[in-house]
Design a protein around this motif. Structure first.
Motif, short mmCIF file in Angstrom:
data_model
loop_
_atom_site.label_atom_id
_atom_site.label_comp_id
_atom_site.label_asym_id
_atom_site.label_seq_id
_atom_site.Cartn_x
_atom_site.Cartn_y
_atom_site.Cartn_z
N UNK A 150 50.95 -27.40 -48.09
CA UNK A 150 50.87 -27.45 -49.55
C UNK A 150 50.91 -26.05 -50.16
N UNK A 151 50.30 -25.09 -49.48
CA UNK A 151 50.33 -23.72 -49.97
C UNK A 151 51.77 -23.20 -50.00
N UNK A 152 52.50 -23.43 -48.92
CA UNK A 152 53.88 -22.95 -48.88
C UNK A 152 54.74 -23.68 -49.91
N UNK A 153 54.51 -24.97 -50.10
CA UNK A 153 55.22 -25.72 -51.12
C UNK A 153 54.98 -25.12 -52.50
N UNK A 154 53.74 -24.75 -52.80
CA UNK A 154 53.41 -24.15 -54.09
C UNK A 154 54.08 -22.80 -54.27
N UNK A 155 54.14 -22.01 -53.20
CA UNK A 155 54.78 -20.70 -53.26
C UNK A 155 56.26 -20.83 -53.57
N UNK A 156 56.95 -21.76 -52.90
CA UNK A 156 58.38 -21.96 -53.13
C UNK A 156 58.62 -22.46 -54.55
N UNK A 189 64.94 -17.23 -55.96
CA UNK A 189 65.26 -18.55 -55.40
C UNK A 189 65.67 -18.43 -53.94
N UNK A 190 66.58 -17.49 -53.65
CA UNK A 190 67.02 -17.30 -52.26
C UNK A 190 65.87 -16.75 -51.42
N UNK A 191 65.02 -15.92 -52.03
CA UNK A 191 63.85 -15.41 -51.31
C UNK A 191 62.97 -16.56 -50.84
N UNK A 192 62.77 -17.53 -51.71
CA UNK A 192 61.98 -18.70 -51.32
C UNK A 192 62.63 -19.48 -50.20
N UNK A 193 63.97 -19.61 -50.24
CA UNK A 193 64.67 -20.33 -49.17
C UNK A 193 64.58 -19.58 -47.85
N UNK A 194 64.62 -18.25 -47.89
CA UNK A 194 64.49 -17.47 -46.66
C UNK A 194 63.09 -17.66 -46.07
N UNK A 195 62.08 -17.71 -46.93
CA UNK A 195 60.71 -17.95 -46.45
C UNK A 195 60.62 -19.30 -45.75
N UNK A 196 61.22 -20.33 -46.35
CA UNK A 196 61.24 -21.65 -45.72
C UNK A 196 61.97 -21.58 -44.38
N UNK A 197 63.11 -20.86 -44.35
CA UNK A 197 63.88 -20.75 -43.12
C UNK A 197 63.09 -20.08 -42.00
N UNK A 198 62.40 -18.99 -42.33
CA UNK A 198 61.60 -18.28 -41.32
C UNK A 198 60.50 -19.19 -40.77
N UNK A 199 59.84 -19.93 -41.66
CA UNK A 199 58.79 -20.85 -41.21
C UNK A 199 59.37 -21.97 -40.35
N UNK A 257 55.52 -18.13 -64.90
CA UNK A 257 56.13 -17.47 -63.74
C UNK A 257 55.56 -16.08 -63.53
N UNK A 258 55.35 -15.34 -64.62
CA UNK A 258 54.80 -13.99 -64.51
C UNK A 258 53.37 -14.04 -63.96
N UNK A 259 52.56 -14.97 -64.46
CA UNK A 259 51.18 -15.09 -63.98
C UNK A 259 51.15 -15.51 -62.51
N UNK A 260 52.01 -16.45 -62.15
CA UNK A 260 52.07 -16.91 -60.76
C UNK A 260 52.52 -15.78 -59.84
N UNK A 261 53.51 -15.03 -60.29
CA UNK A 261 54.00 -13.92 -59.48
C UNK A 261 52.93 -12.84 -59.35
N UNK A 262 52.13 -12.65 -60.40
CA UNK A 262 51.04 -11.68 -60.34
C UNK A 262 50.01 -12.09 -59.29
#
Length: 276
Positions: free
Chosen positions: A246-252, A197-207, A15-20
């Motif tokens: 697929x990019x957005x799926x990976x981000x979430x 987790x909620x940040x990811x859901x907000x990103x999905x909602x905006x899209x 998670x740390x590497x992915x977030x980086x």
């Protein structure tokens, strides 16, 4: 037991590497790249080493546009989540501790608001005030704040009856001192794992709202808007939808794993503190 700890460590490291990587994407200057501008002679090129996600109907690099769109969406979602995190935690803390009439009114108000789907609220306010990112941010703050209020309120209502809080009251500690010095930290520590987790859901909602035409509007790049514009080319240029999706799926997925990593890290820190 050892295998479980190793699994937690792997989740945290991943998670740390992915977030980086996501942080590097957010902080990078993508708009300056020449491939992001229109080039009609490079229209509808399939994915390759030079163009990882191919090119669109204007010859623009889809990968770079996806990154630029993610940056735009990420900052909108982060703004909404920070406000909902802070406001929800503070309001839920005081409502749960002091209870009374304010808590009763807030409780029923939250339930009434949650009874309406957010998509209905977005459509209504967009029809009244017009399509605006500001409306999307405000509604994301309100719905996210209500979730945080309910989570913190229920936990604080349990903690305020604990022996520790009772002991503080016996020795003369004021309610404000108890809330700010001893309950504020547990309240936000409770919400911290849900933040990504909620940040990811907000990103999905905006899209999703941008895809429906109620969110980000052209010419701003946004993944949902890109998917909407690519529907007409799905038969002979499917990468215009598949790759950004697929990019957005990976981000979430990264944000979901980061949420679990934060929870594991907090639990690991508590275990160490108990041993000490």
């Amino acid at each position: 037991m050892k295998t479980k700890k190793n699994c937690k460590v792997r989740i945290i490291v991943y998670s740390i590497l992915s977030f980086a990587v996501l942080t590097a994407v957010v902080l990078s200057d993508i708009a300056a790249a020449p491939e992001i501008h229109a080039s009609l002679e490079h229209r509808f090129l399939p994915p390759s080493i030079r163009h990882l996600f191919g090119t669109d109907d204007f010859g623009r690099d889809v990968f770079l546009r996806t990154l630029q769109g993610f940056k735009y969406t990420f900052f909108i979602a982060l703004t909404a989540q920070v406000f909902s995190f802070l406001l929800g935690g503070i309001i839920g803390l005081f409502a749960g501790y002091y209870s009374g009439l304010f808590d009763e009114i807030l409780y029923y108000l939250c339930n009434i608001i949650l009874s309406f789907p957010m998509i209905a609220a977005v459509i209504f306010f967009s029809a009244v005030f017009g399509n605006s990112v500001f409306i999307l941010i405000v509604l994301s703050i309100i719905f996210g704040m209500i979730f945080n209020i309910k989570v913190v309120r229920s936990e604080i209502m349990i903690l305020k009856h604990s022996d520790f809080v009772t002991g503080l009251k016996i020795i003369g500690a004021s309610d404000l001192f108890i809330v700010t010095r001893h309950l504020l930290k547990p309240a936000f520590m409770l919400l911290l794992p849900t933040f990504p987790l909620i940040l990811g859901h907000i990103i999905i909602g905006i899209s999703a709202y941008s895809f429906l035409g109620f969110g980000v509007q052209p010419p701003h790049p946004e993944i949902g808007l890109m998917l909407k514009e690519s529907i007409r080319f799905i038969n002979y240029a499917p990468w215009l939808m598949v790759c950004p999706g697929l990019f957005q799926f990976s981000v979430i997925l990264i944000f979901a794993d980061l949420s679990e990593a934060v929870q594991n890290f907090i639990q690991y820190a508590r275990d160490i503190r108990r041993k000490i």
